[in-house]
Scaffold this motif. Sequence first.
Motif, PDB file in Angstrom:
ATOM      1  N   ALA A 147       0.843  -1.186   0.000  1.00  0.00           N
ATOM      2  CA  ALA A 147       0.000   0.000   0.000  1.00  0.00           C
ATOM      3  C   ALA A 147       0.884   1.244   0.000  1.00  0.00           C
ATOM      4  CB  ALA A 147      -0.921   0.020   1.215  1.00  0.00           C
ATOM      5  N   MET A 148       0.382   2.312  -0.603  1.00  0.00           N
ATOM      6  CA  MET A 148       1.096   3.591  -0.578  1.00  0.00           C
ATOM      7  C   MET A 148       0.105   4.730  -0.777  1.00  0.00           C
ATOM      8  SD  MET A 148       3.039   4.131  -4.264  1.00  0.00           S
ATOM      9  CE  MET A 148       3.291   5.898  -3.950  1.00  0.00           C
ATOM     10  N   LEU A 149       0.572   5.933  -0.473  1.00  0.00           N
ATOM     11  CA  LEU A 149      -0.212   7.150  -0.616  1.00  0.00           C
ATOM     12  C   LEU A 149       0.339   8.002  -1.751  1.00  0.00           C
ATOM     13  CD1 LEU A 149      -0.400   8.247   3.146  1.00  0.00           C
ATOM     14  CD2 LEU A 149      -1.928   6.670   1.915  1.00  0.00           C
ATOM     15  N   ILE A 150      -0.575   8.623  -2.505  1.00  0.00           N
ATOM     16  CA  ILE A 150      -0.241   9.715  -3.415  1.00  0.00           C
ATOM     17  C   ILE A 150      -0.932  10.943  -2.845  1.00  0.00           C
ATOM     18  CG2 ILE A 150      -0.479  10.659  -5.736  1.00  0.00           C
ATOM     19  CD1 ILE A 150      -0.484   7.815  -6.819  1.00  0.00           C
ATOM     20  N   VAL A 151      -0.150  11.927  -2.431  1.00  0.00           N
ATOM     21  CA  VAL A 151      -0.677  13.071  -1.683  1.00  0.00           C
ATOM     22  C   VAL A 151      -0.233  14.374  -2.339  1.00  0.00           C
ATOM     23  CG1 VAL A 151      -0.735  14.208   0.581  1.00  0.00           C
ATOM     24  CG2 VAL A 151      -0.524  11.719   0.448  1.00  0.00           C
ATOM     25  N   THR A 152      -1.145  15.341  -2.404  1.00  0.00           N
ATOM     26  CA  THR A 152      -0.776  16.696  -2.811  1.00  0.00           C
ATOM     27  C   THR A 152      -0.953  17.632  -1.625  1.00  0.00           C
ATOM     28  OG1 THR A 152      -3.019  17.166  -3.629  1.00  0.00           O
ATOM     29  CG2 THR A 152      -1.415  16.323  -5.222  1.00  0.00           C
ATOM     30  N   ALA A 153      -0.034  18.588  -1.499  1.00  0.00           N
ATOM     31  CA  ALA A 153      -0.071  19.539  -0.384  1.00  0.00           C
ATOM     32  C   ALA A 153       0.163  20.952  -0.906  1.00  0.00           C
ATOM     33  CB  ALA A 153       0.997  19.178   0.653  1.00  0.00           C
ATOM     34  N   GLY A 154      -0.546  21.905  -0.344  1.00  0.00           N
ATOM     35  CA  GLY A 154      -0.391  23.286  -0.782  1.00  0.00           C
ATOM     36  C   GLY A 154       0.882  23.936  -0.272  1.00  0.00           C
ATOM     37  N   GLY A 155       1.384  23.486   0.884  1.00  0.00           N
ATOM     38  CA  GLY A 155       2.564  24.092   1.485  1.00  0.00           C
ATOM     39  C   GLY A 155       3.857  23.693   0.810  1.00  0.00           C
ATOM     40  N   TRP A 156       4.907  24.417   1.132  1.00  0.00           N
ATOM     41  CA  TRP A 156       6.238  24.104   0.611  1.00  0.00           C
ATOM     42  C   TRP A 156       6.751  22.813   1.250  1.00  0.00           C
ATOM     43  CZ3 TRP A 156       9.694  29.113   0.517  1.00  0.00           C
ATOM     44  CH2 TRP A 156       8.995  30.146  -0.098  1.00  0.00           C
ATOM     45  N   GLU A 157       7.650  22.146   0.554  1.00  0.00           N
ATOM     46  CA  GLU A 157       8.263  20.949   1.121  1.00  0.00           C
ATOM     47  C   GLU A 157       8.990  21.281   2.422  1.00  0.00           C
ATOM     48  OE1 GLU A 157      11.109  17.178  -0.205  1.00  0.00           O
ATOM     49  OE2 GLU A 157      10.746  18.835  -1.610  1.00  0.00           O
ATOM     50  N   GLU A 158       9.601  22.467   2.473  1.00  0.00           N
ATOM     51  CA  GLU A 158      10.326  22.876   3.684  1.00  0.00           C
ATOM     52  C   GLU A 158       9.389  23.017   4.882  1.00  0.00           C
ATOM     53  OE1 GLU A 158      12.588  24.494   0.116  1.00  0.00           O
ATOM     54  OE2 GLU A 158      10.492  24.238   0.726  1.00  0.00           O
ATOM     55  N   HIS A 159       8.128  23.364   4.616  1.00  0.00           N
ATOM     56  CA  HIS A 159       7.162  23.515   5.703  1.00  0.00           C
ATOM     57  C   HIS A 159       6.852  22.178   6.386  1.00  0.00           C
ATOM     58  CE1 HIS A 159       5.400  27.346   3.578  1.00  0.00           C
ATOM     59  NE2 HIS A 159       6.690  27.451   3.866  1.00  0.00           N
ATOM     60  N   TYR A 160       7.087  21.091   5.636  1.00  0.00           N
ATOM     61  CA  TYR A 160       6.811  19.741   6.153  1.00  0.00           C
ATOM     62  C   TYR A 160       8.093  18.986   6.463  1.00  0.00           C
ATOM     63  CZ  TYR A 160       2.065  20.599   4.452  1.00  0.00           C
ATOM     64  OH  TYR A 160       0.819  21.114   4.244  1.00  0.00           O
ATOM     65  N   VAL A 165       7.278  24.261  10.195  1.00  0.00           N
ATOM     66  CA  VAL A 165       6.190  24.680  11.075  1.00  0.00           C
ATOM     67  C   VAL A 165       4.984  23.748  10.998  1.00  0.00           C
ATOM     68  CG1 VAL A 165       5.132  26.239   9.379  1.00  0.00           C
ATOM     69  CG2 VAL A 165       4.848  26.696  11.839  1.00  0.00           C
ATOM     70  N   ASN A 166       4.768  23.083   9.862  1.00  0.00           N
ATOM     71  CA  ASN A 166       3.624  22.181   9.724  1.00  0.00           C
ATOM     72  C   ASN A 166       3.846  20.819  10.359  1.00  0.00           C
ATOM     73  OD1 ASN A 166       2.176  24.084   8.331  1.00  0.00           O
ATOM     74  ND2 ASN A 166       2.631  23.261   6.311  1.00  0.00           N
ATOM     75  N   GLY A 167       5.089  20.552  10.741  1.00  0.00           N
ATOM     76  CA  GLY A 167       5.421  19.230  11.260  1.00  0.00           C
ATOM     77  C   GLY A 167       5.923  18.328  10.152  1.00  0.00           C
ATOM     78  N   ASP A 171       5.313  12.316  10.075  1.00  0.00           N
ATOM     79  CA  ASP A 171       4.500  12.314  11.287  1.00  0.00           C
ATOM     80  C   ASP A 171       3.025  12.568  10.962  1.00  0.00           C
ATOM     81  OD1 ASP A 171       6.789  11.885  12.709  1.00  0.00           O
ATOM     82  OD2 ASP A 171       6.707  13.747  13.869  1.00  0.00           O
ATOM     83  N   LEU A 172       2.769  13.512  10.051  1.00  0.00           N
ATOM     84  CA  LEU A 172       1.391  13.827   9.693  1.00  0.00           C
ATOM     85  C   LEU A 172       0.700  12.631   9.044  1.00  0.00           C
ATOM     86  CD1 LEU A 172       1.821  17.427   8.249  1.00  0.00           C
ATOM     87  CD2 LEU A 172       0.985  16.779  10.504  1.00  0.00           C
ATOM     88  N   LEU A 173       1.454  11.862   8.259  1.00  0.00           N
ATOM     89  CA  LEU A 173       0.871  10.723   7.547  1.00  0.00           C
ATOM     90  C   LEU A 173       0.946   9.425   8.352  1.00  0.00           C
ATOM     91  CD1 LEU A 173       2.173  11.420   3.929  1.00  0.00           C
ATOM     92  CD2 LEU A 173      -0.058  11.994   4.911  1.00  0.00           C
ATOM     93  N   PHE A 174       1.601   9.451   9.517  1.00  0.00           N
ATOM     94  CA  PHE A 174       1.746   8.242  10.327  1.00  0.00           C
ATOM     95  C   PHE A 174       0.396   7.607  10.687  1.00  0.00           C
ATOM     96  CE2 PHE A 174       2.170   5.889  14.293  1.00  0.00           C
ATOM     97  CZ  PHE A 174       3.314   5.134  14.097  1.00  0.00           C
ATOM     98  N   PRO A 175      -0.609   8.383  11.120  1.00  0.00           N
ATOM     99  CA  PRO A 175      -1.889   7.743  11.452  1.00  0.00           C
ATOM    100  C   PRO A 175      -2.519   7.005  10.272  1.00  0.00           C
ATOM    101  CG  PRO A 175      -1.785   9.955  12.365  1.00  0.00           C
ATOM    102  CD  PRO A 175      -0.619   9.825  11.426  1.00  0.00           C
ATOM    103  N   ILE A 176      -2.222   7.445   9.053  1.00  0.00           N
ATOM    104  CA  ILE A 176      -2.750   6.762   7.866  1.00  0.00           C
ATOM    105  C   ILE A 176      -1.862   5.577   7.515  1.00  0.00           C
ATOM    106  CG2 ILE A 176      -3.409   7.015   5.444  1.00  0.00           C
ATOM    107  CD1 ILE A 176      -3.755  10.030   6.005  1.00  0.00           C
TER     108      ILE A 176
END
Length: 300
Positions: A147-160, A165-167, A171-176
């Motif tokens: 299994a894998m995720l394909i994700v789009t995000a509005g923030g910069w890569e540096e923000h994640y 600042v976004n974490g 970590d954000l995708l860990f619960p998924i």
Amino acid sequence: MKVLLVYAHPEPRSLNGALRDVAVLELKAQGHEVQVSDLYADGWKSHVDRADFPSLARDERFVPVAASKKAFETGTLTEDVRAEIEKLRWADALILQFPLWWFTMPAILKGWVDRVFAYGFAYGVGEHSDKRWGDRYGEGTLAGKRAMLIVTAGGWEEHYAPRGVNGPIDDLLFPINHGILYYPGYDVLPPFVAYRVDRFAESGFDPVVERLRQRMRTLFTTRPIPYRQQNGGDYLIPSMQLRPVLGDPGATGFALHVNNEDHATADSSKSGTRERASSPTPESPAPKPHTTTLGNVCLE
């Protein structure tokens, strides 16, 4: 191999729609069979209620877990849920594709998980004893599949990034990744993430497409995230605490549940060699995102 892509975006002409088409075309070019569950197009019911359990008596108190267990055991889940479960049984790999909205998946995709991951199918499986605590976290109905995720995000890569600042995105995708996919047994691959998609110039599309194609080519060869198996000896049963001798003594949180020690040993045993991607097949031009635009602003 067989791949199920569950797609959760309301606009077919979005960047997400274009990336979905790229992924499907590349998977088929590699000889894989592909099914797509387009949740918005299908009008997927995203909430759990009594209507999901037709055999539930009118005067019976509604306990979702108990109702799910009974319906799965008696084959009385609703037709739409049964169809998705059969797709999961059919598929060798599952891809969840979605935009990151308020740091998680859209509600319609969470509702797909809530309804389809039924008791007795995705959880509530296996024995509970002083040696095992059910078949989960690396074991279960879906063990042996990827299994894998394909994700789009509005923030910069540096923000994640780790200090962003976004974490950290992991970590954000860990619960998924860990809580939804690894729990019923999937081998979970590192996610594919496209950043800054709300200001996505056309010149940035082709590199993202090539990166996604490469991930589709290596879907069945990429090394999974080395999560620790629950029943593999790393955790104390029944407390499910990681053994004190494992991991960094001062560490807490999600990172403790990734077995980087064995992963590093496996890497060194390969003498620094990397897995080679399968040979690409001739490619057709990637479909461009037919999104609503304003200058270089592109809806994700």
